[in-house]
Enzyme design. Structure first.
Site, PDB file in Angstrom:
ATOM      1  N   GLY A 135     -17.502  35.083   2.485  1.00 37.90           N
ATOM      2  CA  GLY A 135     -16.610  36.361   2.400  1.00 37.90           C
ATOM      3  C   GLY A 135     -16.318  36.584   0.710  1.00 37.90           C
ATOM      4  O   GLY A 135     -17.590  36.282   0.116  1.00 37.90           O
ATOM      5  N   THR A 217     -12.137  24.593  -1.760  1.00 39.71           N
ATOM      6  CA  THR A 217     -10.748  25.174  -2.304  1.00 39.71           C
ATOM      7  C   THR A 217     -10.165  26.197  -1.270  1.00 39.71           C
ATOM      8  O   THR A 217      -9.605  27.083  -1.657  1.00 39.71           O
ATOM      9  CB  THR A 217     -11.256  26.063  -3.681  1.00 39.71           C
ATOM     10  OG1 THR A 217     -12.250  27.018  -3.057  1.00 39.71           O
ATOM     11  CG2 THR A 217     -11.878  25.392  -4.817  1.00 39.71           C
ATOM     12  N   ARG A 219      -8.926  25.623   2.831  1.00 35.36           N
ATOM     13  CA  ARG A 219      -7.938  25.133   3.344  1.00 35.36           C
ATOM     14  C   ARG A 219      -7.973  23.604   3.743  1.00 35.36           C
ATOM     15  O   ARG A 219      -9.178  23.074   4.365  1.00 35.36           O
ATOM     16  CB  ARG A 219      -7.510  25.717   4.741  1.00 35.36           C
ATOM     17  CG  ARG A 219      -7.019  27.270   4.658  1.00 35.36           C
ATOM     18  CD  ARG A 219      -5.396  27.201   4.062  1.00 35.36           C
ATOM     19  NE  ARG A 219      -4.858  28.418   3.844  1.00 35.36           N
ATOM     20  CZ  ARG A 219      -4.685  28.991   2.592  1.00 35.36           C
ATOM     21  NH1 ARG A 219      -5.039  28.396   1.582  1.00 35.36           N
ATOM     22  NH2 ARG A 219      -3.899  29.995   2.596  1.00 35.36           N
ATOM     23  N   GLU A 254      10.381  18.350  -2.741  1.00 32.61           N
ATOM     24  CA  GLU A 254      11.211  17.248  -2.553  1.00 32.61           C
ATOM     25  C   GLU A 254      10.107  16.108  -2.281  1.00 32.61           C
ATOM     26  O   GLU A 254      10.815  14.885  -2.066  1.00 32.61           O
ATOM     27  CB  GLU A 254      12.358  17.475  -1.484  1.00 32.61           C
ATOM     28  CG  GLU A 254      13.245  18.470  -1.995  1.00 32.61           C
ATOM     29  CD  GLU A 254      14.471  18.497  -0.900  1.00 32.61           C
ATOM     30  OE1 GLU A 254      14.383  17.821  -0.058  1.00 32.61           O
ATOM     31  OE2 GLU A 254      15.581  19.213  -1.496  1.00 32.61           O
ATOM     32  N   HIS A 274      -3.830  22.480  -5.184  1.00 31.69           N
ATOM     33  CA  HIS A 274      -3.767  23.692  -4.545  1.00 31.69           C
ATOM     34  C   HIS A 274      -3.273  25.024  -5.564  1.00 31.69           C
ATOM     35  O   HIS A 274      -2.468  25.504  -5.819  1.00 31.69           O
ATOM     36  CB  HIS A 274      -2.857  23.766  -3.475  1.00 31.69           C
ATOM     37  CG  HIS A 274      -2.949  24.870  -2.673  1.00 31.69           C
ATOM     38  ND1 HIS A 274      -2.457  24.910  -1.357  1.00 31.69           N
ATOM     39  CD2 HIS A 274      -3.788  25.983  -2.643  1.00 31.69           C
ATOM     40  CE1 HIS A 274      -3.057  26.040  -0.696  1.00 31.69           C
ATOM     41  NE2 HIS A 274      -3.754  26.749  -1.344  1.00 31.69           N
ATOM     42  N   ALA A 276      -6.112  26.823  -7.216  1.00 31.02           N
ATOM     43  CA  ALA A 276      -7.405  27.411  -7.376  1.00 31.02           C
ATOM     44  C   ALA A 276      -6.963  28.783  -7.486  1.00 31.02           C
ATOM     45  O   ALA A 276      -7.825  29.754  -8.098  1.00 31.02           O
ATOM     46  CB  ALA A 276      -8.352  27.300  -6.324  1.00 31.02           C
TER      47      ALA A 276
END
Length: 322
Positions: A135, A217, A219, A254, A274, A276
């Site tokens: 992609g 990078t 999931r 939390e 997370h 990127a």
């Protein structure tokens, strides 16, 4: 962007039905950042016309339930293409040049050890990068890697479709098994679906070139993290660079950092929380795109091409021409 469109959003951090239901039940449109929207929540959204994902992935949204309810699900698939490609190469370089270890050793005064370890680094020119998925982010990564003189392989689900971009970039499209066997670095550029869940498991790692490096990078749950740790411990994989995780929830403010996770504290694993997709420009693009999608639907129009996730949706409202 909200102000420009005349929107005053109501913010809600909860993922639970009891807290979400009062907020979304009467909403005409819902912005989704990291929230989970399962079927039980979507079923109470009686007025909703559109769920506008402020990002790319929609694995936390029950798209099937939204489609049944006649709700358009839209995303912004190109908002962080450049940032993700930059981050992919940054993780690869950080691993290959052992930057986290070097930085720590400099602070601790152990630079002699770092200088000795640097003799194990590899030059990138001539090494093989395998891109799993073809992609936008994979193509952007290929453009960058080509500048380093790397040999480029890629694989994708629909191998029979022509790929002129691959030819232009000197990328060979090959079957996944061939890519795993030949690549020195394997970078993931896939959505999380039932088909890609734990796609990289013990079997996949056993098929990778001994001493290969995994970069993710995309999931977290595409990778079986238990199998990844075992592959690293066994020396089947040399290193990993991860920006996404299955076990570590960086979205929950939390949650106490899981200091005991076996991925943490390894010299051969580079982790980032997370991020990127993050950057000044990408934040501007995702906000503008997400608001644009929501406004389009509320005005009775379809979002621009490539942004509707559930293409087969039959809206309960009149959207005009698809």
């Amino acid at each position: 962007e909200y102000q420009r469109a005349g929107i005053v959003p109501i913010e809600c951090e909860s993922n639970g039905l009891d807290e979400l239901a009062p907020v979304v039940a009467e909403a005409d449109g819902v912005f989704a950042v990291s929230v989970k929207l399962p079927g039980e929540v979507i079923r109470v959204m009686s007025r909703c016309r559109v769920i506008s994902r402020l990002g790319t992935g929609t694995d936390r949204i029950d798209v099937t339930a939204a489609t049944r309810a006649g709700i358009v699900v839209a995303n912004v698939p190109d908002f962080c293409v450049e940032e993700q490609a930059d981050h992919t190469l940054a993780l690869l370089l950080a691993i290959e040049r052992q930057l986290p270890r070097m930085a720590r050793d400099m602070v601790e005064g152990h630079w002699r050890e770092s200088r000795a370890a640097a003799g194990e680094n590899h030059r990138l020119a001539g090494r093989t990068l395998g891109l799993v998925g073809w992609g936008l982010s994979a193509r952007a990564t290929a453009r960058r890697a080509r500048g380093f003189g790397m040999r480029l392989l890629a694989t994708r689900r629909r191998m029979q479709v022509e790929a002129p971009e691959a030819d232009e970039l000197g990328v060979r499209l090959v079957a996944l098994q061939q890519l795993l066997a030949e690549a020195d670095y394997v970078s993931l550029h896939l959505p999380l679906t039932e088909a890609t869940y734990h796609l990289f498991d013990a079997d996949a790692f056993s098929r990778m070139k001994p001493g290969a490096v995994l970069i993710n990078t995309a999931r977290g749950a595409i990778v079986d993290e238990t199998a990844l740790v075992e592959a690293l411990d066994a020396g089947q994989l040399r290193a990993a660079g991860l920006d996404v995780f299955e076990r570590i929830n960086v979205h929950d403010p939390e949650e106490i950092p899981p200091t005991g996770d076996p991925l943490l504290g390894r010299d051969n694993v580079v982790l980032t929380p997370h991020v990127a997709a993050f950057g000044v420009e990408s934040r501007q693009d995702v906000a503008a795109g997400g608001v644009e999608n929501l406004v389009a639907v509320l005005e009775g129009r379809w979002p621009r091409a490539g942004r509707v996730v559930n293409h087969d949706v039959k809206p309960w409202w009149d959207p005009g021409t698809h």
